[in-house]
Design an enzyme around this catalytic site. Structure first.
Site, mmCIF file in Angstrom:
data_model
loop_
_atom_site.group_PDB
_atom_site.id
_atom_site.type_symbol
_atom_site.label_atom_id
_atom_site.label_comp_id
_atom_site.label_asym_id
_atom_site.label_seq_id
_atom_site.Cartn_x
_atom_site.Cartn_y
_atom_site.Cartn_z
ATOM 1 C CG HIS A 248 -3.753 -11.518 -14.419
ATOM 2 N ND1 HIS A 248 -3.117 -12.644 -13.950
ATOM 3 C CD2 HIS A 248 -4.730 -11.244 -13.517
ATOM 4 C CE1 HIS A 248 -3.683 -13.023 -12.819
ATOM 5 N NE2 HIS A 248 -4.657 -12.196 -12.544
ATOM 6 C CG HIS A 249 -8.517 -10.446 -15.461
ATOM 7 N ND1 HIS A 249 -7.949 -9.884 -14.345
ATOM 8 C CD2 HIS A 249 -9.417 -9.523 -15.905
ATOM 9 C CE1 HIS A 249 -8.475 -8.696 -14.118
ATOM 10 N NE2 HIS A 249 -9.362 -8.446 -15.046
ATOM 11 C CG HIS B 201 -5.069 -7.237 -15.234
ATOM 12 N ND1 HIS B 201 -5.218 -7.837 -13.997
ATOM 13 C CD2 HIS B 201 -3.930 -6.513 -15.148
ATOM 14 C CE1 HIS B 201 -4.208 -7.483 -13.218
ATOM 15 N NE2 HIS B 201 -3.410 -6.679 -13.906
ATOM 16 C CG HIS C 121 -4.099 -12.841 -8.822
ATOM 17 N ND1 HIS C 121 -4.027 -11.520 -8.428
ATOM 18 C CD2 HIS C 121 -5.209 -12.922 -9.609
ATOM 19 C CE1 HIS C 121 -5.034 -10.840 -8.949
ATOM 20 N NE2 HIS C 121 -5.764 -11.669 -9.660
ATOM 21 C CD GLN D 292 -11.351 -4.415 -16.355
ATOM 22 O OE1 GLN D 292 -11.548 -5.508 -15.822
ATOM 23 N NE2 GLN D 292 -11.389 -3.272 -15.677
ATOM 24 C CG HIS E 216 -9.927 -14.834 -10.993
ATOM 25 N ND1 HIS E 216 -9.019 -15.014 -12.021
ATOM 26 C CD2 HIS E 216 -9.681 -13.592 -10.509
ATOM 27 C CE1 HIS E 216 -8.284 -13.924 -12.162
ATOM 28 N NE2 HIS E 216 -8.657 -13.049 -11.244
ATOM 29 C CG MET F 159 -8.242 -11.091 -7.340
ATOM 30 S SD MET F 159 -9.051 -10.471 -8.840
ATOM 31 C CE MET F 159 -10.620 -9.930 -8.158
#
Length: 315
Positions: free
Chosen positions: A40-41, A114, A184, A112, A182, A255
């Protein structure tokens, strides 16, 4: 990132670290290797210490420095790069670099990811990002200013707005060179502005349904100094939702973020600056005039496709 053999749950947040040389260096180019079908990111953080020494680890916690599930294990934590929605590579302008190592307090880079869905060993993942770096000192260093909101979005709203604004107080001049939105699944358009002496100048306006890369600012060469105000708006279409939507990290959440990538001649160690407001903050309570196109899809690539996606009237 090393090969990841399995993910057991939906919306998993997984980290991997890379130790930097002690010598000061500058990041000039970011090349992502990922697909929105898998991730997703993807975020890259600069850390003073790491939260875990394993090759990769579960990292849902951002703030808790003493947890094995945190991104950074203490010391400095700073956004270095952000990716989503199949965004392409990003080059910084000539003479601009993101400074790490040296006195910056950034000794590690932590990526990181997701993940959208769980997967097994038959679908091993090698998502990551390649950084092009140099030891040559750059005339300007890059930094981030992030605007956004916390709160909830009510259902059955065709154009629900979340707005933020903060006075500039960095004590040095910044030059916006890029922006990134950013959101969703119900984020339609996000826009950002500099307000100076009551005049709004657009920094950028884009739909989070487009590749979530750093786009060139609408008005290049613009400066932002103390006394200016930075403002952002996110517009959501929640007509397909029957319950409140939380601002949060899960894919079903939403978000509202507007990233400003800037350059500056300031040579001190930089930190990411934030301006976040609650869902009851409204521009109209503070500013007598507001841009009429702040929520418009006009001029955004793929606008007709986005309108169709949200069952909006063609314009």
């Amino acid at each position: 990132m090393p090969v990841l053999n399995f993910i057991k749950q939906k919306d998993a947040l997984i980290c991997h670290s890379h130790e930097l040389p002690e010598r000061e260096s500058y990041i000039l180019r970011f090349v992502p290797h990922a697909s929105m079908k898998v991730a997703h990111h993807m975020m890259v953080y600069g850390c003073g210490h790491i939260g875990n020494k394993r090759p990769y680890w579960s990292c849902p916690l951002i703030e808790e420095a003493d947890s094995e599930y945190s991104i950074c294990g203490g010391g400095k934590r700073q956004i270095v790069f952000a990716w989503a929605n199949d965004a392409p590579a990003k080059n910084l302008p000539e003479g601009v670099g993101f400074r790490v190592g040296g006195t910056t307090g950034i000794s590690y880079l932590v990526i990181q990811l997701h993940y959208v869905q769980p997967f097994g060993v038959e679908s091993a993942d090698t998502s990551g990002v390649t950084l092009h770096m140099t030891y040559d000192r750059q005339p300007q260093q890059a930094g981030y200013y992030v605007l956004g909101n916390v709160g909830t979005i009510p259902p059955q709203q065709p154009a629900y707005r979340m707005e933020s604004a903060c006075p500039m107080n960095l004590n040095y001049t910044i030059y916006p060179i890029g922006y990134r939105t950013h959101g969703h699944n119900i984020a339609v358009v996000t826009s950002g502005y500099r307000i100076r002496d009551g005049v709004w100048t657009q920094l950028g306006r884009m739909s989070p349904q487009r590749p979530q890369t750093f786009y060139d600012v609408t008005n290049p060469g613009l400066d932002v100094s103390n006394g200016d105000v930075l403002a952002a708006r996110c517009t959501f279409n929640s007509m397909n939702r029957t319950q409140m939507t939380q601002i949060g990290t899960k894919n079903v959440d939403e978000m509202c973020n507007f990233y400003i990538l800037y350059s500056t001649y300031e040579q001190k160690d930089l930190s990411v600056d934030y301006c976040f407001r609650g869902d009851n903050f409204a521009w109209g309570d503070y500013f007598p005039s507001i841009p009429s196109d702040a929520s418009s899809l006009q001029g955004i690539p793929g606008a007709d496709e986005i309108r169709h996606q949200f069952n909006m009237d063609p314009r």
